[in-house]
Write an enzyme that holds these catalytic residues in place. Structure first.
Site, PDB file in Angstrom:
ATOM      1  CB  SER A 262     -87.159-126.213 -32.841  1.00  0.00           C
ATOM      2  OG  SER A 262     -88.213-126.994 -33.407  1.00  0.00           O
ATOM      3  CE  LYS A 263     -81.519-131.407 -37.391  1.00  0.00           C
ATOM      4  NZ  LYS A 263     -82.531-132.415 -37.742  1.00  0.00           N
ATOM      5  NE  ARG A 264     -88.804-132.415 -32.028  1.00  0.00           N
ATOM      6  CZ  ARG A 264     -88.459-131.690 -30.956  1.00  0.00           C
ATOM      7  NH1 ARG A 264     -89.097-130.590 -30.664  1.00  0.00           N
ATOM      8  NH2 ARG A 264     -87.477-132.067 -30.174  1.00  0.00           N
TER       9      ARG A 264
END
Length: 500
Positions: A262-264
């Protein structure tokens, strides 16, 4: 393969393109190239609530930058256009009506409140509410009210959706190129919404209709779409169309732990998950291009996330990938994302760039640092590039060429002994008498002087490097000396004698 291979990448313009989507586009592109087929881009923008301005242009620019631009898309070879689903609205209604007329679909008039009440009632009883064969004839649908009543409600503008009528008590035996044979029980499937009363189809209907009308031969998409495979196969059957072949790609997993990348994860570990930078009011999400990655490096490492050619080879050009790509060699298991391996690939492709192109890329950094120089920057780049993964690292690797050290590495300064100033003064005398101030000549004369005077290499070379660089780092010392020149070399030695 009897018919022409036609594959598509069909993203929704709801934001920047995730690296997982890029990998899907790449595998479609490679499969098309391998089979002399067509790779096309369709924009699936039927969900207008999630539409993000600029996302479509971003997708196009990202594919162009990566060198995997589609043969057909919006405004380009629109053989089966339009290639934006929002511009094909009137096409879908006739196919939804066709399914109603053939008994494969029905109208459902349930309000959001009524469905919510059903869900809550099921939860209270410890059950899960699924809209399908076991309750569709107990709900507010055209399966239980008359045709006259149905037509009356539609004419009166009552909200409705069109749902697919999933067959009862069937076992679907489907084949996926990557996963092999898969079984699905129709009784476990829900009756998906195909068409909404706002005149827009859902993803499922639009996707199938467009894949058929655009003559898609293979649907190569992410693993998250695997649960949709039975519905999509049934839709082809309902229309009496030949279904394309399916291949569901493995997930790209987090570098650490389980789950989808994910972007996280990128934010936390300091690597991009988007091909290009994406700006919003909340801030900027970094992109591979802006981080200094070469498109060839991004393509190369993405190709090896879930696929290999059966050899130990790791470096592939786009042409080689297209030649060797085979869906049968795509793995079922998820592929772990390795940010360090990404850098390794970029390092390789940086070394393949010409010194001229790297010098040009380095120029804005020198301007930013306020450096105006008569030094041979091309030569400097050739000396330092093998230590770099990115052009952005060039300044840190070469600053001492342009600016004399103002401080000296504390640990390295321990090499500066009591006799060192005297040796450095003698070295200055040696350097002053060298006419041909080139790396090879300087090295020969300095080493001859050390040999003749029985001076140990470490006693001279380490303090010498420390004087010029400020630390025990950098390329071949005599190459540095040739670039900065005799006057600067002597000036730095004199400064070190005075300060160290």
């Amino acid at each position: 393969m009897s018919k022409q291979v036609r594959v598509r990448f069909a993203p929704s313009p709801t934001g920047p393109l995730h690296i997982g989507g890029v990998r899907t586009a790449l595998f479609n592109y490679l499969f098309a190239k391998k089979n002399n087929g067509v790779f096309y881009l369709r924009i699936e923008d039927t969900d207008q609530n999630r539409f993000v301005p600029g996302a479509e242009a971003y997708i196009m620019e990202a594919l162009e930058w990566l060198g995997i631009a589609p043969s057909e898309t919006v405004g380009k070879n629109e053989k089966f256009g339009p290639y934006r689903q929002s511009e094909r609205k009137e096409i879908y209604k006739q196919y939804a009506d066709q399914l109603i007329n053939s008994g494969w679909a029905y109208y459902a008039f349930d309000t959001a409140e009524a469905l919510d009440a059903h869900r809550k009632q099921h939860e209270a009883e410890g059950k899960t509410f699924i809209y399908n064969w076991h309750n569709r004839e107990k709900l507010d649908t055209s399966l239980v009210i008359s045709k006259e009543e149905t037509d009356k409600r539609i004419a009166a503008g009552v909200d409705y959706v069109i749902r697919f009528k999933t067959p009862v008590n069937e076992t679907l035996h489907l084949h996926d190129i990557i996963r092999g044979d898969i079984k699905f029980e129709t009784n476990l499937l829900d009756d998906k919404v195909l068409f909404k009363s706002d005149g827009m189809p859902t993803y499922h209907l639009a996707n199938i209709v467009d894949d058929h009308l655009m003559e898609t031969s293979h649907v190569i998409r992410g693993e998250e779409w695997l649960p949709s495979m039975p519905l999509h196969s049934l839709l082809y059957k309902a229309f009496g169309w030949e279904a394309p072949e399916f291949a569901h790609l493995p997930l790209i997993l987090k570098p650490i732990g389980n789950g989808k990348l994910s972007k996280r994860d990128g934010d936390k570990m300091g690597f991009p998950v988007f091909p290009l930078e994406w700006k919003t009011e909340e801030g900027i999400s970094s992109g591979y291009r802006e981080k200094g990655f070469f498109p060839q490096a991004v393509v190369n490492f993405l190709a090896l996330l879930g696929w290999n050619d059966g050899t130990e080879q790791e470096i592939f050009s786009l042409e080689e990938l297209a030649e060797k790509f085979d869906l049968n060699r795509v793995h079922k298991a998820g592929a772990k994302f390795d940010p360090e391996k990404n850098k390794w690939f970029n390092h390789h492709y940086l070394q393949e760039q010409t010194n001229e192109s790297l010098t040009k890329a380095f120029a804005p950094i020198l301007v930013e640092k306020g450096i105006s120089t008569s030094l041979d920057v091309l030569k400097i780049v050739s000396l330092i590039k093998e230590r770099a993964n990115f052009v952005s690292e060039f300044w840190e690797l070469s600053d001492y060429f342009f600016v004399a050290p103002t401080s000296y590495d504390e640990k390295a300064s321990k090499n500066w002994k009591e006799e060192t100033p005297n040796l450095m003064q003698q070295l200055i005398s040696v350097l002053e008498n060298i006419g041909d101030f080139t790396s090879v000549t300087i090295e020969t004369i300095v080493k001859d002087w050390m040999t003749k005077n029985e001076i140990g290499m470490g006693k001279v070379m380490q303090p010498f490097r420390l004087s010029l660089v400020g630390a025990l780092k950098g390329p071949h010392l005599f190459d540095i000396i040739e670039v900065i020149g005799k006057d600067e070399t002597i000036k730095r030695l004199e400064k070190a004698i005075a300060n160290l």
